[in-house]
Every structure is written in C-alpha cells, then in structure tokens.
Design an enzyme around this catalytic site. Structure first.
Site, PDB file in Angstrom:
ATOM      1  N   GLU A   1       0.826  -1.206   0.000  1.00 24.99           N
ATOM      2  CA  GLU A   1       0.000   0.000   0.000  1.00 24.99           C
ATOM      3  C   GLU A   1       0.861   1.257   0.000  1.00 24.99           C
ATOM      4  OE1 GLU A   1      -3.136   0.025   2.897  1.00 24.99           O
ATOM      5  OE2 GLU A   1      -3.441   2.179   2.731  1.00 24.99           O
TER       6      GLU A   1
ATOM      7  N   ARG B   1      -7.536   2.824  14.075  1.00 25.26           N
ATOM      8  CA  ARG B   1      -8.399   1.654  13.851  1.00 25.26           C
ATOM      9  C   ARG B   1      -8.335   0.700  15.049  1.00 25.26           C
ATOM     10  NH1 ARG B   1     -11.586  -0.775   9.919  1.00 25.26           N
ATOM     11  NH2 ARG B   1     -11.346   1.031   8.579  1.00 25.26           N
TER      12      ARG B   1
ATOM     13  N   GLU C   1     -10.781  -7.943   5.095  1.00 26.28           N
ATOM     14  CA  GLU C   1     -10.095  -7.942   6.390  1.00 26.28           C
ATOM     15  C   GLU C   1     -10.888  -8.553   7.553  1.00 26.28           C
ATOM     16  OE1 GLU C   1      -9.646  -3.683   5.741  1.00 26.28           O
ATOM     17  OE2 GLU C   1      -7.632  -3.871   6.553  1.00 26.28           O
TER      18      GLU C   1
END
Ligand SMILES: Cc1cc2nc3c(=O)[nH]c(=O)nc-3n(C[C@H](O)[C@H](O)[C@H](O)COP(=O)(O)OP(=O)(O)OC[C@H]3O[C@@H](n4cnc5c(N)ncnc54)[C@H](O)[C@@H]3O)c2cc1C
Ligand code: FES
Ligand code: FES
Length: 1289
Positions: A762, A840, A1221
C-alpha cells in the site's frame, strides 16, 4: 553454462519462460517447482525447486515447466484446470508451483491417496487461499477419498455448489508427454566421461567414476562437493560464499548404491533422502519389526524433513557432512551407532558416528582430500525413538531434535546401553553421555526418570545468550523428549503406564475425521444465467495463473537496453553516516553507475502522508535496511555483488528497538489519540471486581509470494512509465513525480496484477519504485528491481507489534462496566500509516462488546525498526486481541465459562460504540447462535472436558470469538473511487476502475457488477490493468472497501451508459446488445464514460467524539478446538467453524476464499509467525526457512465456513458487504482455544486463574505456560543478567 546459475534464472532470464516463479530463492516456498525426469533403468519423475537446482546438474535430465503441460490457448492440463475451477488460485503466484508438485505426483502415481497429495505439498506455500480449495480440487484425482478426508454425514464436499467436479476434463494419464527419446538413448550410453563447465568465478567438475572423483578431490582438497545443492546453494546465495571448484558426484554408481548387508543397509552418500525413505519403507514392510526400529526412527525424521522438492534432491551424505547442529538425521545416526565409510585416493576407513565424528560447528573428522562414500544404518538391537520439535510441523528446521536408544540386560528392564543424542543444544549434535552413563544398570522406572531429568538438566545447559534463543524452552525440551522416550519404552516393555498421553505426538493424534465444507446462499431460482452476481464465478485470471501465462511485473519481457538495480542498505539501526565508498563497486564487472541522494533531481523527502523519510539516506540512518543508495548494472547478479562491495562508515548512536525501550525513553510520535465515553471512575466504583493485565502481540510479515518489484522505463520529455506491483498506483505516481521533480502528468504507473499485497504494497512499495525511477531517469535506460525475499523482509516493514495494558471493571455476572486500555504500537523509523493504524485499533478496542464507561489511548512508539505499515486488518486485529485477552481474564477470574461471559456482553441493536456510532442492522447475535449450533459447541465442550480429565499430557481447548469490523477508510477523503468504461462498436466492453488486483478477485467482482448493470454476460467485459492515466487520483486498494467504492463507481458509469443506450433498446426491443451499441454509435452517442462514487455521511471527529466513523460493520463468529502437546508445546488445529456476514455475497466463491485466506493469515499471526530481532535491531528471520507462515498441514482438520443467509446490506453495491479484512480476527478463536487448553494443563499442576499469554501462541510459549515438574528444573535466567539473542519488539 555458468556453475553458479540456477535452473530458475536460466528459465526466466535466458529462455523467457516466466511461468516458474521466484518466491524466495531458498527452497522454502515452492513457487519455483518444476519436474525433472531422468532415465536410469526406468524413467523417474520428481519435483524440485528450480531456485536451488544448478543448471550444470541437469546433464541428461529433462525439465518440464508449467508451460510444458498445458495452456489456455492450447489445452489445459486437468491439474491446471482443477485448481482454477476449484477456486484454488487467488493471486496465482504460488499456483504454477503447486500445479507442478501435483503434476509430478500424478506422473509417478496416477491414482494417489489423499495422504500422497498432502505429502506432495509439504514444500509449497500459499499466502492467499487458506489451502482448502486446492486440496478439494485435487481430491478429485484421488482414489480412496473417504479414508483421510472422511466426509461426514450430511456434508458432502462434492455437493457444495462452489464447483462441480462433473465440469472437469477427465484425467487420462496415458496422454502425458513422453521422456525425450534422444535423452533416453544418451542416458543408456552409460559413461559420459568427465564433464566440465567453467564460469566467471567457479568450475563445475562432474566425474563419472569413483576413481576420477577421488583423484579430483586429491587435486582440489578445497573443492566443494555438491549433490542436491540445498546447503551449498544457500551458502552461495545468502552467505556470499564463493567456491571456485565444485565437484558433482551425483552420477557415480558407488555413491548411489544401496546394499543390504548382514548388519544393516548401506546407502551411498549421494542417495537422495526420498530414495533412502523408499528403501527403508520397503525394509520396514518386509523385515521383522525387531530389526527395523532404527529404520522407523529415520523415517519419522524424514517425514517432517524439508519439503518433497528438497528431499528429492538432497543427499544423505550432504546432511551428514554439513554437520549442522540442527540436522534431523545425525541424532538418529548417532543414537543408532551408524558407521561411515570415508575414502581418499589411497584407501578407505570406517568410522563410528558418535560424538567424536563432529569436531566443531559444521566440522567433522574428514580430511580435506577425503570424501564420504557411504553410511551403514544397522538393523536394530535396541529400542529407538526420534523426535523433532520445530515451530511448524511441515518443512521446518528443528528447535531441538533428538534420538534415543536403549538396550536392556536380556529378560529385565535393567539398562545395559543408553544413547541420548540431541541437536539444537550445542555447536554440534551431542550425546548426553554423563546422563546416559549415570543411568546404566538402573531399572526403567520412576527413579530412573527423576535421576535422568536432574542429570539432563545439568548436562544439557545453554548459555542464556545462545544463538537461536528460546533457551528455557530448549532446555525443557531435552527433558520432555526424554520423558516421551521413557513412556514409549515403558509401553514397549508392556508395563503399566498411567500417563500414556505423554508419548502421543499430536502428529499421530488424528482421530478426528477430517472434513472441509462450505455453506452459502443459493441464487434465487429463475434468475438469468447471464446475471452472475451471487454466483461462485471463477476468478477471471485463474486459468492463466494455473498455466503460468498470467503476467506479473517481473514477467514483463526484458528491454534490449535494460539494467538491473540493487539496493545499498544500512547495517546499523541508528547511526550517522561518516562516509560512503563506492570505488570498489564501481570497478566491478557490469556496473554502470552507483546512485546516492545527490542523484535525486527533485525532492528527497518522501512518505505516504507525512514526508518524514528519505528516498536515499544521506546523513543519518534510522533502521537496519534504511536505503542509502543503489548500484545499477547489466545483470541482477552483478548489481547485487557490487552493492555488497560498497563500504559505509558509521558513527553509531543509541537505538531504540522495543516498545518497552520506547516507553522508558518516552519516544512517541504525536498525536496520542484518546477515545473516551461515559464516566470511567463511576464505572470502576460500580464494578464488583477490577482486574489489570497486559498482552504483547507480535508483528507479522506480509509474505506476499511476489516480493516488491518495479520496472521503470523513461520516455520522452521527462515522462516515466512504471510497471509496479503496488496497491497504490496514484501514490506511487505522485511520490515518483516528486522525487524526479516533474509534474504528475509525466508519470504513468501501470499495475497488471500483484502476487499478493495484504497491505504490504500500500505504501512501502513507493520506496523501491522511487529509487528505480531515479535510476532510470539518471541513465535514460529502463531499470528493473525485484527485491530478494530477505531484502523485502528486512526493508519493507510489516504489521505493527502492539502492547496492550488494561484495567477492567465488571460485575459478578460477568458484565463489563468499565474499561481503561492503553495501546502502544511499534511504529518504526517513520510515521507511514501508523496514526491511522492506531486509530483503527482504538475503534476496535471493545470488539463486539458493549462497555458503558471506556477510555482507550493510543501511543505511537518511535523506534529504530523499519517503518511498520498496513497489514490486513490495519490495527483492528491488535485492538480486538487485547479485548479478548481481558474478556478471557474476566471469565477466568470469575470461574465462569468464557462463552457465557462473551455472550452476555455482546452488543445489541441500537447500542452505540465508544465513538458514539449507533449500531443498526446488527447480525452478531445471529452469527453467534448459528456458530454455536453448527459447531455443536455444548457437546464439544463436554467432550473436551472428558478428554482433559483422561489425558495428562495432551489437552484440548475450545473457544468461540466474535468480530465486528468497521468498513470505510477512517481518513474521509479516501472514501471515493472512479471507473472508466468504454463500449467498442463490436459490443465488447473495456472496464477500468481505480482498484488493483492482488488476488482478492476485485476485477472479477467488478466485471460481475458491470455485467449486471449493462445486462450483458461477463464474457463481453474485459479488464486489462489499473493505470494512473485511465482513472486518476485513486485511493489505495485497501480497507476492504474496494468492492464497495469501485463497485459504486462501476455501477454509476454503467448506469450512465445504459441511459445512453436506452433509446435504442426502446426502439428495437428484440435487438441484441451489439445492435443497440452499433445503432448508438452511428447515431453519434458517446459510448465511453467515467463513473464516480463517494461513501455518504462519513466524518468522525476525535475532538468531539462524534460523527460517523464507518459506513457499516461486517460481523462474524468463529469457534475453534485445538489439542496441545503439553510436553513439547506443539498444537493441532482440530476444528474451526466460521459464520460470516458478507451481506448478499457478490461472489460466494471469492468471498469464502477471502474468509478462509484471512482466517489462515490470522492463524499465522496468532499462533505461528514470529519475527525475531536482535537487541541491535537486526531482523534475524528473513525468509521462509526461519519465518513460518501457515502451510497445508495447519488448516483445521475440520473446517466449516458459512456465509450468513438473508442478511442484505443496504449500504453497499447490490446489498453486499466488505470481506477482505474482517474474518482475519476470527483466528483469535484458535489462540484462545490454545489458552483454554493451557489452563487445563496448568490445573493439573494446581494453578488456576488468569495468566498472561502473548501472541503468537508459539510452541515455546505454550510449553513454558504449561508449568510442570520439567519446567521447574529449567528456570529462566534472570532478565538483565545477559544479552538475549532476540528481543520482543
Ligand atoms: C528449504 C530447506 C529445508 C531444509 N530442511 C531440513 C530439515 O528439515 N532437516 C535437516 O536436517 N536439514 C534440512 N535442510 C538442510 C539440507 O537440505 C540437508 O542438509 C541436505 O541433506 C543436504 O544435502 P545436499 O545434497 O543438498 O547437500 P549439498 O548442498 O549438495 O552439500 C552439502 C555439504 O555436504 C558436503 N558433501 C556432500 N556430499 C559429500 C560427500 N559425499 N563427501 C564429502 N562431503 C560431502 C558438501 O561439500 C557440502 O558442504 C533443509 C534445507 C533447505 C534448503
Ligand atoms: S523460489 Fe524456490 S522455493 Fe521459493
Ligand atoms: S494464490 Fe497462493 S500465494 Fe496467492
């Protein structure tokens, strides 16, 4: 041929046959598997690793690669077709290797059993699929389907609608390619004389007679003898060894001979391990049992020795002569008293294999001119057992390996002779002589056991700093393994054994009938066959992936004037750079230039969000692996050799490596985030109990099978075209443009597909891409670089290690009322995406449980490790792992079943999260109840309890764990996507969208979406690639949201086109798609459009703790059962039942693939994968040899995956839900099942209540946690009194 060239390099670089893949170059992943065929008395086929096979070793050998057995254009081989149609290929990078392992098996055995299939895959890894679909697809080749993979009542594997075996092309073994007749006649021409190949640095001499071999060894005493090259190949590649003369005796009859003598079986030193195994197996079948004890012990070691590809070429002589302290065979040979024949030009001598044979680390008594001719393995006169304990069962090197033999005075149980040999406890394989001598003349009983343990504890010591670490564990193992031997012998003596479970190996405890099954929702009857949404459509590239025709970045053909780049990286974690001397490197063959910070025309500052790192370090390095420069040369080998010749002088500074060091030094990045709701103090006051605890969760390497790779091609006017394996085409574009000092419109980034990403591609990919682009720009020539596995692991970071500290208040009922939790993540040397990862984690700190009063704080530890980054789950799994730790503690401290306490605390509809998001359309309770029912939880629990009451040394454990995963990027602007759709005049559609394909099936799903909206079959739609010049400003393919976002954009574009076509459909309702397209075209209608989507109503504010953080949540529940071996810490995954809510699945085959793949990755994270760093910050685990991802054998024996039915999600395309995920965390059920089993073991020692278990639950941690009489004899050294080999970062 160059003696240093491998078959893989030859295939890929010289022949352009790119179907065979490079995953590791060390024989550990199987991506490079090809089949070799040799004619001796008959044709013999065998799978090998092309990355270790020297090209020179292939004289008279036929090579079959994946391209040779079938192709999409020609005809597919059933082995290729079935893995694809059974959904066993996601990113496809492992697929050719798996295909070739299966193909080689079928060439030797057209009707294999399931056990044969499993053995064939011991040397293959896949990071995407979770293995089940591969096994299911290949099960269709097996004959006895119902023994190993017993299909239980009501669950018939063949009726799952994910694929239909009736669609498969029948397999006809008579149609295979024959062995080349020319080679056969050459092979029959017996003697080929001495073969000699000379290269730049080495000569390969291949004698065909023993005399010639001995003469050459006399002339070249320093020559390296090479048979399988599985040791020497590693030394040359990874330890920079140069061997000017290589002697290859593989064709000499005496070295391949097997003869049966009066005393045993004699194997020539060049006999391969596979051959030795086959001979011994036959002997065991034909000889009386009392003669074959040693053979059985050798076979037990061979069973778990490397993978089949290695065993097919590695020689028994190679294993002995490497003299590795962790050799698996040498302990057995020593315990059994094998004899070796050594030889030189002047004659031979026979030596006993005992502790005199090994004279030091990797040293033996052999004189330089001598060779090992043969080994004699005796018929047994003793009782013999062999043991191997490794982190992973399949294809792994030992932590401790042992073999033990005993003889008794006839008719008694009095010890007459005893040999205890251990590997992994010293610089050589050793005999525990003092212990053995101390036990002579004793009766085989409890007293002997006690004496043995105290003697062994004194004799088998290890320095606390010993290389390999795990010192307490290794010492305990020496006792535990002896105890297993003790019990085994007792059983053989037919004496009363009360604690018999101690001699079980979990490897044999396979009394659970294995099955694998899936449950999904059928598409409603009556729906058009052309509408593929909701159907288990095969991944669109799967067939090409299975034939090797799918093109990955490094498969792009070489440009005529292309150059190769190798990186120069820091060897220090924290230092000032005093000087860099590249003068030696510049003079080396093939070198074109060296590249340093001054060569960057634009800006050297880089980073995905904050530009807090350098493209090339110039004054200071802040981690080992920090990129300082690069060497560009004509070939990879030249570039890499020159890069190693660059000398860097450092002034070392104090590094910070671990979270604990960072906490002590207050080394944090800002901001320190907090989410707080309710009244914490009041909550704790209300609580009946308060407990505190902590847990450390280790990091994880992405281990995408395809490492980072970039090819940069300069064009005119400063334009640069890049082919990159990246999840972030746009980010790569902007950072390359910044470094080159050109506008973004001059840089095109193209991504065809990736061989896996998982978040690792990423942001960290941009480092390599930028350096390669700078080099291409400087030289105005195409430049390529694919990182070696060890470089990739060292440089690119991974999942953040986390340390969680918590205080939790709860009522007598188990209801949690107050929680104060602090998270610390090991961020590394730059911010990268770490702030979002921590956010997160905080957004998932309560997992699926309602807690009224809560505070979570997140600290970002600045350390001198390579920057950690996104990894599937993005902090969520670490956040929830801490939750489940306190949840388990709460249940244990109350003495209540954890399942009840979890259920009691589960969220219900309408409750709100700590960040004040109200939960609607919750399916948690449905998932939970369905999982309880499908797993038969209550019956299992009862059975586990009974099992544990009956077995002292193996224990079972059970856990059910929920997950709730928020869907959306938490950075709001990223929640947008674009698509570009062209309809051509023949009716074909070219679809482009902003997402990249890394195996997750995104392109397949997008074609399905377009197909439904346009009302045409998928076959009319094509996706070629992702590129920055078609869809601009794309978000990374991440956060599980790509189907939602890009699906929305594709839907939007296709709806626009539909509107434009509508008049022509109305005018000609009976016309075809092509009619309407042509009519519109002739009417001058624009048949191309872009689409756009942004997720509505998002925007959370940390300051006010308000606003919606997520669009919706994905839910799931898993129940797992495990069995642990309390003596060794090994465990077996017995069963897992998963129920996952994916809304209305767009493609159940792909979604189940994601669930299983994520689950298996989580299983690696929580139970297996361990990154070891030295206290100086050097990553010690840099390849599949030392870093273990789950293998085929790690799938739970019983695995059931169900997609929740009738759960449409109104917030995403066609009522689907994100799936990439969320299921990963469900593997925590395995971790907590292990913890449950450990509790049962501790209870036997009278220990109860909460205890700390860090992740992963490795064999070492499990063993150490099962406190017992053996662990007490091996107490750990006082922390701080020594420098450990590795530290918990
Ligand atoms: C992926 C992988 C997994 C592995 N797993 C295991 C494992 O589970 N357990 C384990 O014990 N090992 C393991 N190994 C190590 C290795 O495979 C074995 O040691 C193997 O038996 C070596 O045999 P070879 O023929 O390939 O050796 P080579 O690399 O060809 O040679 C090894 C050494 O032996 C010497 N030698 C070989 N034959 C003779 C001879 N006749 N006379 C004198 N010297 C000789 C050579 O000079 C050389 O130094 C693994 C290796 C790899 C790459
Ligand atoms: S590339 Fe050969 S085994 Fe990994
Ligand atoms: S499909 Fe196996 S590694 Fe990706």
């Amino acid at each position: 041929a160059d003696p240093e060239m491998t078959l893989l390099t030859y295939l890929r670089r010289k022949l352009g046959l790119t179907g065979t893949k490079l995953g590791c170059a060390e024989g550990g992943c199987g991506a490079c598997t090809v089949m070799l065929s040799r004619y001796q008395t008959h044709t013999h086929h065998y799978a090998v690793n092309a990355c270790l096979a020297p090209l020179c070793s292939l004289h008279l050998v036929a090579v079959t690669t994946v391209e040779g057995i079938g192709s999409v254009a020609r005809e597919l081989h059933p082995v290729q077709e079935r893995i694809a149609m059974a959904h066993g290929s996601q990113c496809g990078f492992c697929t050719p290797g798996i295909v070739m392992s299966m193909y080689a098996l079928l060439r030797n055995n057209p009707k294999p059993k399931m056990a044969d299939v499993e053995e064939a895959f011991h040397g293959n890894l896949c990071r995407c699929t979770g293995y089940r679909p591969i096994l299911e697809g290949y099960k269709t080749f097996t004959v006895v389907r119902n023994t190993r993979y017993l299909t239980p009542v009501n669950v018939d594997l063949f009726t799952t609608s994910l694929f239909n075996p009736a669609d498969f092309t029948p397999f006809d073994p008579t149609q295979e390619v024959i062995f080349p007749p020319e080679l056969m006649s050459l092979s029959k021409d017996q003697r080929s004389g001495l073969l000699c190949f000379r290269g730049d640095r080495a000569s390969w001499l291949q004698p065909d007679s023993l005399d010639e071999f001995l003469r050459l060894k006399w002339e070249h005493p320093d020559a390296r003898v090479v048979v399988g090259n599985t040791e020497v190949g590693i030394e040359v590649k990874f330890k920079n060894m140069v061997y000017p003369v290589i002697l290859a005796p593989a064709f000499i009859p005496e070295l391949n001979n097997v003869s049966h003598t009066a005393d045993g079986v004699v194997f020539g030193a060049a006999c391969t391990l596979s051959h030795m195994g086959a001979v011994l197996k036959k002997a065991v079948e034909t000889l009386p049992p009392h003669q074959t004890e040693v053979f059985l012990a050798v076979l037990e070691q061979l069973r778990w020795f490397a993978g089949l590809q290695i065993r097919n070429v590695a020689a028994v002589g190679g294993n002995i002569m490497t003299a590795s302290p962790i050799s698996d065979l040498n302990p057995v040979f020593m315990a059994a008293g094998c004899r070796l024949t050594l030889m030189d030009k002047d004659g031979s001598r026979v030596v006993q294999m005992d502790d005199g044979f090994f004279t030091g680390y990797r040293k033996t008594v052999l004189r330089p001119q001598e060779i090992l001719l043969s080994i004699e393995i005796p018929y047994s006169k003793k009782l013999v057992s062999a043991f191997k304990q490794s982190p992973r069962r399949e294809d792994d090197i030992s932590i401790v390996t042992a073999a033990m033999s005993v003889t008794f005075t006839p008719g008694t149980d009095v010890v007459e002779d005893l040999r205890l040999s251990y590997g992994g406890m010293a610089a050589t394989t050793v005999l525990a002589k003092k212990t053995a001598n101390g036990l002579l003349g004793r009766h085989w009983g409890e007293e002997l056991l006690q004496e043995a343990c105290s003697l062994l504890a004194k004799e088998m010591t290890l320095d606390p700093s010993a290389p390999g670490g795990m010192v307490t564990y290794r010492r305990t193992l020496t006792l535990s393994l002896f105890y297993k031997f003790y019990l085994t012998v007792l059983q053989k003596l037919r004496l009363q054994v009360s604690e018999h479970s101690g001699c079980f190996s979990y490897r044999e405890a396979e009394n659970i009938p294995p099955y694998l099954s899936c449950h999904l929702q059928a598409v409603p009857e009556g729906r058009s066959q052309d509408d593929s949404v909701g159907r288990p459509m095969m991944h669109l590239s799967a067939l090409k992936q299975a034939t090797g025709e799918a093109v990955y970045c490094d498969d792009v053909p070489l440009y005529e004037n292309e150059l190769y780049l190798a990186l120069i990286t820091s060897s220090k974690a924290h230092a000032n750079i005093l000087s860099v001397d590249a003068s030696a490197a510049e003079k080396m063959p093939g070198v074109v230039t060296c590249l340093f910070a001054d060569d960057i025309p634009g800006c050297n500052a880089t980073g995905p969000i904050e530009h807090d790192e350098t493209v090339l370090a110039h004054r200071q390095v802040t981690c080992v692996g920090h990129i300082i420069g690069a060497v560009v040369a004509d070939t990879q080998l030249h570039a890499q050799r020159a890069a190693k010749a660059v000398r860097v002088q450092y002034e070392e500074l104090q590094p910070i490596i671990t979270i604990q060091e960072a906490i002590a030094a207050k080394s944090f990045y800002q901001p320190i985030r907090t989410i707080q709701k309710g009244d914490l103090e009041a909550g704790f006051k209300q609580a009946d109990h308060i407990l505190e605890g902590e847990i450390h969760i280790g990091g994880q390497e992405h281990f995408y099978l395809e490492t980072n790779v970039t090819l940069a091609v300069p064009r005119e006017e400063g334009e640069m075209e890049l082919f990159v394996s990246t999840q972030s085409a746009s980010k790569t574009q902007s950072l390359v443009a910044k470094a080159l000092g050109v506008p973004a419109n001059r840089v095109v980034v193209r991504v065809k597909r990736m061989g896996g990403g998982f978040g690792g591609k990423e942001s960290r990919t941009t480092l390599l891409s930028t350096v390669v682009a700078v080099a291409a720009n400087k030289l105005k020539r195409p430049v390529r670089c694919m990182l070696d596995r060890d470089e990739d692991m060292m440089i690119t970071g991974g999942r953040h290690p986390f340390y969680g500290k918590y205080k939790v208040g709860f009522l007598n009922s188990g209801k949690v009322v107050s929680l104060d939790v602090s998270y610390y993540s090991n961020v590394g040397n730059s911010m990268d995406l770490s702030a979002s990862v921590m956010e997160r984690a905080l957004f998932h700190m309560e997992n699926s449980y309602s807690v009224a009063n809560v505070r979570g704080r997140g600290f970002l530890c600045r350390t001198n490790l390579p920057s950690n980054t996104a990894f599937r789950g993005f902090g969520g799994p670490q956040g929830m792992m801490v939750t489940e730790s306190w949840m388990t503690d709460v249940a244990q401290s109350l003495g209540r079943p954890a399942e009840q306490v979890r259920r009691l605390n589960l969220y219900v509809e309408g409750e709100s999260t700590p960040y004040n998001q109200v939960l609607d359309q919750i399916t948690l309770d449905r998932c939970w109840d369905e999982c309880l029912t499908r797993s038969g939880y209550q019956e299992r629990r009862a059975a586990v309890d009974v099992y544990n009451s009956q077995n002292r040394w193996t224990k079972r454990g059970l856990a059910i764990v929920p997950t709730k995963f928020g869907i959306s990027f938490t950075v709001v602007f990223l929640n947008q996507a674009g698509a570009l759709v062209h309809i051509y005049t023949d009716g074909s559609v070219l679809l482009t969208h902003g997402g990249t394909e890394m195996g997750q099936g995104l392109h397949t799903k997008m074609v399905q979406v377009a197909s439904r909206v346009l009302g045409i079959p998928c076959s009319k739609i094509h996706i070629s690639e992702t590129s920055t010049n078609t869809v601009p400003n794309t978000s990374p393919t991440a956060a599980s949201a790509s189907s939602d976002l890009n699906g929305g954009a594709v839907q939007n574009a296709c709806e626009t086109l539909n509107q434009r076509l509508q008049p022509y459909k109305t005018k000609n309702p009976k016309g075809s798609w092509e009619d309407w397209v042509r009519a519109a075209y002739f009417d001058r209608v624009n048949l191309s459009t872009n689409g756009f989507y942004k997720t509505p109503n998002l925007g959370y504010d940390f300051e006010t703790n308000s606003g919606r953080a997520f669009n919706y949540f994905s839910y799931g529940v898993a129940c797992s059962e495990v069995e642990i071996d309390c003596l060794t810490g090994a465990h077996k995954n017995l069963s897992t039942t998963i129920v996952m809510d994916v809304g209305n699945s767009l493609n159940p085959a792909i979604d189940i693939g994601q669930v299983e793949g994520a689950f298996m990755q989580g299983l690696g994270l929580f139970t297996l994968e361990e990154l070891h760093y030295s206290p100086q910050g050097v990553l010690l685990t840099r390849g599949p040899g030392s870093y273990k991802i789950p293998a085929f054998g790690d799938i739970p024996a019983q695995l059931t995956v169900s997609l929740l039915r009738d759960a449409p999600n109104q917030k995403a395309v066609f009522a689907s839900k994100a799936v990439g995920e969320p299921p990963l965390f469900l593997a925590a059920s395995v971790f907590y099942a292990i913890k449950d089993a450990i509790s049962a073991s501790r209870a036997e020692s009278g220990i109860s209540g909460p205890f700390r278990l860090d992740s992963p639950a490795s064999a070492e941690r499990i063993r150490n946690a099962c406190s017992d009489r053996f662990t007490k004899l091996c107490p750990p050294a006082e922390p701080g009194s020594f420098t450990p080999w590795s530290v918990q970062v």
